[in-house]
Design a protein around this motif. Structure first.
Motif, PDB file in Angstrom:
ATOM      1  N   ALA A 137       0.838  -1.189   0.000  1.00 35.82           N
ATOM      2  CA  ALA A 137       0.000   0.000   0.000  1.00 35.82           C
ATOM      3  C   ALA A 137       0.880   1.249   0.000  1.00 35.82           C
ATOM      4  CB  ALA A 137      -0.902  -0.005   1.230  1.00 35.82           C
ATOM      5  N   GLU A 301     -16.626  31.325  10.331  1.00 37.66           N
ATOM      6  CA  GLU A 301     -16.239  30.117  11.083  1.00 37.66           C
ATOM      7  C   GLU A 301     -14.730  30.050  11.247  1.00 37.66           C
ATOM      8  OE1 GLU A 301     -17.298  25.364  10.982  1.00 37.66           O
ATOM      9  OE2 GLU A 301     -16.765  26.349   9.116  1.00 37.66           O
ATOM     10  N   THR A 341     -20.129  34.282  19.494  1.00 39.26           N
ATOM     11  CA  THR A 341     -19.497  33.711  20.695  1.00 39.26           C
ATOM     12  C   THR A 341     -18.238  34.461  21.136  1.00 39.26           C
ATOM     13  OG1 THR A 341     -20.424  31.547  20.198  1.00 39.26           O
ATOM     14  CG2 THR A 341     -18.580  31.596  21.721  1.00 39.26           C
TER      15      THR A 341
ATOM     16  N   PHE B  53       2.752   2.952  12.734  1.00 39.89           N
ATOM     17  CA  PHE B  53       1.641   3.783  12.282  1.00 39.89           C
ATOM     18  C   PHE B  53       1.163   4.731  13.374  1.00 39.89           C
ATOM     19  CE2 PHE B  53       1.853   1.997   8.378  1.00 39.89           C
ATOM     20  CZ  PHE B  53       1.160   0.832   8.103  1.00 39.89           C
ATOM     21  N   SER B  56       3.033   7.871  12.700  1.00 41.21           N
ATOM     22  CA  SER B  56       3.338   8.224  11.311  1.00 41.21           C
ATOM     23  C   SER B  56       2.435   9.352  10.831  1.00 41.21           C
ATOM     24  CB  SER B  56       3.138   7.001  10.421  1.00 41.21           C
ATOM     25  OG  SER B  56       3.152   7.379   9.062  1.00 41.21           O
ATOM     26  N   PRO B  57       2.994  10.322  10.078  1.00 39.97           N
ATOM     27  CA  PRO B  57       2.149  11.375   9.502  1.00 39.97           C
ATOM     28  C   PRO B  57       1.223  10.839   8.414  1.00 39.97           C
ATOM     29  CG  PRO B  57       4.424  11.608   8.749  1.00 39.97           C
ATOM     30  CD  PRO B  57       4.421  10.513   9.748  1.00 39.97           C
ATOM     31  N   GLU B  58       1.477   9.602   7.947  1.00 44.14           N
ATOM     32  CA  GLU B  58       0.637   9.002   6.907  1.00 44.14           C
ATOM     33  C   GLU B  58      -0.673   8.465   7.461  1.00 44.14           C
ATOM     34  OE1 GLU B  58       1.104   8.592   3.499  1.00 44.14           O
ATOM     35  OE2 GLU B  58       2.666  10.061   3.838  1.00 44.14           O
ATOM     36  N   PRO B  60      -4.150   8.225   8.572  1.00 44.02           N
ATOM     37  CA  PRO B  60      -5.230   9.190   8.296  1.00 44.02           C
ATOM     38  C   PRO B  60      -5.986   9.590   9.565  1.00 44.02           C
ATOM     39  CG  PRO B  60      -5.551   7.123   7.070  1.00 44.02           C
ATOM     40  CD  PRO B  60      -4.441   6.898   8.027  1.00 44.02           C
ATOM     41  N   ASN B 114     -18.411  25.212  26.066  1.00 45.51           N
ATOM     42  CA  ASN B 114     -19.126  26.444  25.753  1.00 45.51           C
ATOM     43  C   ASN B 114     -19.750  26.323  24.376  1.00 45.51           C
ATOM     44  OD1 ASN B 114     -18.254  28.021  28.074  1.00 45.51           O
ATOM     45  ND2 ASN B 114     -16.230  27.818  27.174  1.00 45.51           N
ATOM     46  N   LYS B 115     -20.821  27.046  24.215  1.00 45.90           N
ATOM     47  CA  LYS B 115     -21.483  27.011  22.910  1.00 45.90           C
ATOM     48  C   LYS B 115     -20.597  27.752  21.910  1.00 45.90           C
ATOM     49  CE  LYS B 115     -26.146  27.034  21.200  1.00 45.90           C
ATOM     50  NZ  LYS B 115     -27.520  27.375  21.308  1.00 45.90           N
ATOM     51  N   ILE B 116     -20.427  27.181  20.717  1.00 44.71           N
ATOM     52  CA  ILE B 116     -19.665  27.882  19.682  1.00 44.71           C
ATOM     53  C   ILE B 116     -20.482  27.915  18.397  1.00 44.71           C
ATOM     54  CG2 ILE B 116     -17.381  27.289  20.550  1.00 44.71           C
ATOM     55  CD1 ILE B 116     -17.297  25.269  18.107  1.00 44.71           C
ATOM     56  N   ASP B 117     -19.991  28.730  17.477  1.00 39.84           N
ATOM     57  CA  ASP B 117     -20.687  28.894  16.205  1.00 39.84           C
ATOM     58  C   ASP B 117     -19.932  28.105  15.148  1.00 39.84           C
ATOM     59  OD1 ASP B 117     -20.374  32.191  17.315  1.00 39.84           O
ATOM     60  OD2 ASP B 117     -22.129  30.937  17.633  1.00 39.84           O
ATOM     61  N   VAL B 118     -20.624  27.164  14.529  1.00 39.28           N
ATOM     62  CA  VAL B 118     -19.991  26.320  13.509  1.00 39.28           C
ATOM     63  C   VAL B 118     -20.904  26.265  12.300  1.00 39.28           C
ATOM     64  CG1 VAL B 118     -19.382  23.915  12.987  1.00 39.28           C
ATOM     65  CG2 VAL B 118     -18.729  24.890  15.158  1.00 39.28           C
ATOM     66  N   VAL B 119     -20.315  26.241  11.142  1.00 40.64           N
ATOM     67  CA  VAL B 119     -21.118  26.070   9.928  1.00 40.64           C
ATOM     68  C   VAL B 119     -21.444  24.587   9.806  1.00 40.64           C
ATOM     69  CG1 VAL B 119     -21.136  26.247   7.418  1.00 40.64           C
ATOM     70  CG2 VAL B 119     -19.996  28.002   8.774  1.00 40.64           C
ATOM     71  N   ARG B 121     -22.783  21.727   7.610  1.00 41.76           N
ATOM     72  CA  ARG B 121     -23.081  21.427   6.209  1.00 41.76           C
ATOM     73  C   ARG B 121     -23.960  20.180   6.159  1.00 41.76           C
ATOM     74  NH1 ARG B 121     -18.038  23.416   6.747  1.00 41.76           N
ATOM     75  NH2 ARG B 121     -17.725  25.382   5.634  1.00 41.76           N
ATOM     76  N   ARG B 163     -14.530  16.245   9.722  1.00 35.37           N
ATOM     77  CA  ARG B 163     -13.608  16.713   8.681  1.00 35.37           C
ATOM     78  C   ARG B 163     -12.520  15.688   8.380  1.00 35.37           C
ATOM     79  NH1 ARG B 163     -13.225  22.959   8.498  1.00 35.37           N
ATOM     80  NH2 ARG B 163     -15.360  23.447   9.012  1.00 35.37           N
ATOM     81  N   MET B 189      -4.560   0.659   6.241  1.00 32.73           N
ATOM     82  CA  MET B 189      -3.390   1.304   5.642  1.00 32.73           C
ATOM     83  C   MET B 189      -2.540   0.319   4.865  1.00 32.73           C
ATOM     84  SD  MET B 189      -2.191   3.966   8.567  1.00 32.73           S
ATOM     85  CE  MET B 189      -0.757   4.548   7.666  1.00 32.73           C
ATOM     86  N   GLU B 190      -2.540  -0.927   5.296  1.00 31.08           N
ATOM     87  CA  GLU B 190      -1.685  -1.919   4.633  1.00 31.08           C
ATOM     88  C   GLU B 190      -2.342  -2.552   3.423  1.00 31.08           C
ATOM     89  OE1 GLU B 190       1.798  -3.518   6.796  1.00 31.08           O
ATOM     90  OE2 GLU B 190       0.127  -4.659   7.642  1.00 31.08           O
TER      91      GLU B 190
END
Lengths: 369, 474
Positions: A137, A301, A341, B53, B56-58, B60, B114-119, B121, B163, B189-190
């Motif tokens: 891989a 955001e 906020t 792993f 590792s930066p690989e 995910p 705390n409450k936050i504002d997020v979009v 989607r 995300r 990964m393998e």
């Protein structure tokens, strides 16, 4: 407990006969476990490598490489890698010729642990076959190549210049993006930002995003055309790179991506622009006046998540009237889009009363509207 | 007329025999495969790339998505366990699905959110989101509060907010082992073929000592019902799933602990909100999508990543759970009935789906009626002793054999129950599992079929009492 004093006094090789045992006996396995544990400490590494050789572990596992049983073979490869057995590299490279994916994956890892020039060369010689078939891989290969560290960079670049296979170039660029970029790395990446393969363009940009422009000079405006690349993840990497490079001439161009059709690109553009501090205020203001609600929300955001909002709030007390007014305007828009906020949090903390009053005014204006 | 009736009864008796014969044959094949595969896997773990792993930066990024409805008693433990993962890049999203027992307030108070504002989607359409909660000191934790629409909808909400390219669904009453995520991701990964879903093992948390979200001491539960379920889970995970995985025929991954490639899940439209057992439905959809579009893919099961989860300890709650599971199975099979005996879908259509239809879905009808009709037939002299003994062997004693083998498999491989007393107790329950417990399960599954036929296809809610009495909170 027996080993450590001997290792500290560097007399372990004089007492080596005390530790000789027949292969696969309990003593043999116990000593192996202890020595592998001690390998984690840099200061004893050389002595322990020699011990593995002199106590017959290397020979024992090299014999096992000829086994037909995949698990026995893979285990042996793994052990030789953990023992950092440089003399075994040639035999390990032979393992790369098998068509067995399990053996190959373990062998590549083992060679990456040994980290010798010969080991790296062995992997690179087989890289086209390994990636093309594929027998390993790409992520596993990249992890292994990254393990070689900074010393692998020149051979990787040299190798990359001789091979045009996109898979190989992609792996090499990915590995280079995980190292600190020197001038050779930078040059190699620049050579590939116009590649026909989008993945390679994106990875080249990722590499360039790591360049320390104070010590390495390169034409940053070469990245600008990629802000209009037809492929979204290339645009994304381009805007990220320009943000990391703090290339101020790109601000207006990056601002255009705040209206990109792809939300990830919009987000990346907003995040990148927040790195420019007050220089980004104009472009944010311009886009926040557009009708595109998604673009405006993305900006708000990112302003909130990157703490750019804190800078805007502090600007409310700035002596520069223009900066003050523009920051206020952005915060007003954020409040109208319900991104309030940071304002409410600031009021709770009550750091600066003048700023607090401005915020209350802003919130009241918003409520009246 | 009497002769016709007797003939039909005899025919049914033989049909029951054939049914048990086929089912036991399939289980025997799975067991044989599992024995080899797990023993080999244990050896392979020694040279596993998990350590490489894990830094590792690989590797995910993964989002742990934890839907929660009225989980006030257990949610903190689950979140603490999730936050303690040995994995380089991950975040945790809890979705409060309209709880009315103070789950959200408990989370806010414990983690000082705390409450936050997020979009948000709304890629996979979900019920409206009411708010997002966050603490900058715990940057990889987010709580989403939304209107109630069920677990599937909550998972879709988490997917929308995630995300990362991968997400792991985790039940709100679960405790993950520290290296569970990296063990789940390593084979992904393998693999040279894209892995779109990967499941791990679910073990029973009841009786286990947990401190601050970490399993400290493994003990067996006091509840007999939980003990039966341990034996059942060992059989299901250590040989059932291992066997199916070897044949590339995984149709169910436990929603309690499974990893998914997010883009693939979005491509199939996310979780189906009308299904009561969304986990199987998702796997079937993934299979169908990739086979139909001729995309290379794998769906895997790995036997070493472990998630500990609570199970019901009352017959009422257990019955609800099993009815729901079976109802979900029926819904999936009916929804995807085009796969049955359809060569376009290869092995899935020609073998796996028909097996699930005839032996898993309709099996309870044959089993339940078999438990009644066969003994009665013998009693009234319609069956000879040899046949009746054969029935007992196939229906009960072979089941005892399979259950006890499952326990032995655990003992010679992972041995997570360390004491000899644990082994004896599990073996005992392995025997008794087939003398009442399995039969009542057949009854519940039969009930699910009746419910389906009469249009009662709603989710039956199971109360979580936080039955793990050994939990210690901060």
């Amino acid at each position: 407990a027996q080993f450590i004093p001997l290792l500290q006094n560097r007399t372990v090789l004089l007492k080596i006969n005390d530790f000789v045992s027949s292969p696969q006996s309990n003593k043999f396995q116990a000593i192996e476990e202890v020595l592998l544990d001690l390998m984690n400490e840099d200061r004893y590494r050389d002595e322990i490598r020699t011990l593995f050789y002199k106590l017959g572990y290397v020979a024992f596992y090299e014999k096992k490489l000829r086994s037909r049983n995949i698990i026995i073979r893979a285990s042996a490869v793994d052990k030789l890698g953990k023992m950092l057995s440089e003399p075994s590299v040639g035999k390990l490279i032979e393992m790369l010729k098998t068509k067995n994916t399990e053996t190959i994956a373990v062998t590549v890892r083992a060679l990456s642990k040994i980290k010798s020039t010969e080991a790296l060369k062995g992997i690179l010689d087989h890289l086209p076959t390994l990636l093309h078939e594929p027998l390993i891989a790409q992520k596993a290969m990249n992890t292994a190549l990254t393990s070689f560290g900074v010393s692998a960079v020149p051979p990787l670049i040299e190798y990359g210049r001789k091979h045009s296979d996109p898979r190989i170039l992609s792996s090499i660029l990915e590995v280079l993006s995980n190292t600190s970029a020197d001038s050779a790395v930078c040059l190699f990446a620049v050579e590939h930002i116009k590649h026909s393969d989008a993945d390679i363009r994106a990875k080249a940009l990722k590499v360039l995003g790591n360049v320390d422009t104070e010590s390495i000079a390169f034409e940053q405006n070469l990245v600008l055309p990629l802000l209009e690349d037809p492929v979204w993840f290339v645009r994304l990497q381009a805007v990220r790179a320009l943000g990391n490079l703090h290339y101020r001439k790109a601000i207006d161009f990056m601002g255009g991506l705040l209206l990109d059709q792809n939300w990830q690109v919009r987000d990346a553009a907003a995040t990148a622009l927040t790195k420019f501090g007050n220089d980004s205020i104009d472009i944010f203001l311009k886009i926040l006046k557009y009708r595109d609600l998604y673009a405006k929300e993305s900006i708000c955001e990112e302003i909130e998540k990157t703490n750019f909002s804190s800078m805007l709030i502090e600007n409310l007390a700035s002596e520069n009237r223009e900066i003050q007014a523009k920051s206020r305007e952005i915060l007003h828009v954020m409040h109208s889009l319900h991104f309030s906020t940071p304002l409410r949090e600031y009021l709770k903390r009550r750091k600066n009363e003048a700023i607090g009053q401005e915020i209350r005014l802003l919130i009241n204006e918003g409520s009246e509207a | 007329m009497n002769e016709i009736v007797i003939a039909l009864i005899l025919l049914f008796n033989y049909f029951v025999g054939v049914h048990y014969g086929v089912v036991n044959l399939v289980y025997s094949i799975l067991l044989t495969i599992a024995l080899f595969v797990i023993l080999r896997h244990i050896k392979r773990i020694k040279y596993s790339p998990i350590k490489d792993f894990s830094y590792s930066p690989e590797t995910p990024p993964i989002t742990l998505i934890i839907p929660a409805y009225n989980e006030k008693n257990v949610i903190i433990q689950t979140v603490e366990s999730a936050l303690s993962m040995n994995y380089p890049f991950f975040d945790v999203i809890i979705i409060n699905d309209g709880s009315d027992d103070g789950t959200l307030e408990t989370l806010i108070k414990t983690f000082k959110l705390n409450k936050i504002d997020v979009v948000y989607r709304n890629i996979l359409k979900t019920a409206p989101v009411k708010g997002f909660y966050y603490n900058a000191d715990i940057p990889h934790l987010m709580v989403i509060d939304k209107e109630r629409r069920g677990k599937a909808d909550a998972l879709n909400c988490g997917i929308n907010a995630s995300r990362s390219p991968y997400f792991c669904s985790v039940d709100a009453d679960s405790v993950l082992e520290n290296d569970a995520l990296i063990r789940l991701m390593a084979p992904v990964m393998e693999s040279t073929v894209p892995v779109v879903a990967c499941g791990g093992v679910v073990r029973i948390l009841n009786g286990v000592k947990v401190e601050e979200g970490v399993v400290k001491e493994i003990e067996l539960p006091k509840s007999s019902l939980a003990m039966f379920q341990i034996v059942e889970y060992l059989r299901a995970f250590l040989f059932g799933r291992v066997g199916w995985n070897f044949m590339d025929a995984i149709l169910i991954l436990s929603g309690t602990f499974s990893l998914f490639h997010k883009a693939s899940v979005i491509a199939v439209g996310g979780y189906h909100v009308k299904h009561v057992s969304e986990d199987m439905e998702m796997i079937v959809k993934l299979h169908r999508f990739h086979l139909k579009n001729k995309k290379p893919y794998k769906i895997k099961f790995i036997s070493d990543p472990i998630c500990w989860s609570e199970v019901p300890e009352s017959l009422k709650m257990l019955g609800r759970q099993r009815r729901r599971w079976h109802l979900g199975l029926i819904q999936s099979i009916v929804e995807h009935r085009r796969l049955i005996l359809n060569p376009k879908y290869g092995k899935l259509g020609l073998l796996i789906f028909p097996y699930y239809l005839f032996f898993e879905m309709l099996g309870p009808i044959v089993e339940l009626l078999g438990y009644i009709v066969v003994p009665l037939s013998y009693y009234f002299g319609l069956l000879n002793t040899d046949y009746f003994l054969l029935f007992l062997i196939l229906a009960i004693f072979y089941g005892v054999f399979l259950s006890t083998i499952g326990v032995f498999l655990e003992e010679i491989t992972y041995r997570r129950y360390p004491k000899w007393s644990h082994l004896f107790k599990l073996l005992t329950y392995g025997v008794f599992e087939n003398l009442g417990y399995r039969q009542i399960n057949s009854f519940w599954r039969f009930q699910a079929i009746i419910k389906y036929l009469f249009g009662r296809r709603q989710w039956e809610y199971i109360e979580e009492k936080g039955t793990n009495q050994n939990n210690k909170k901060k």
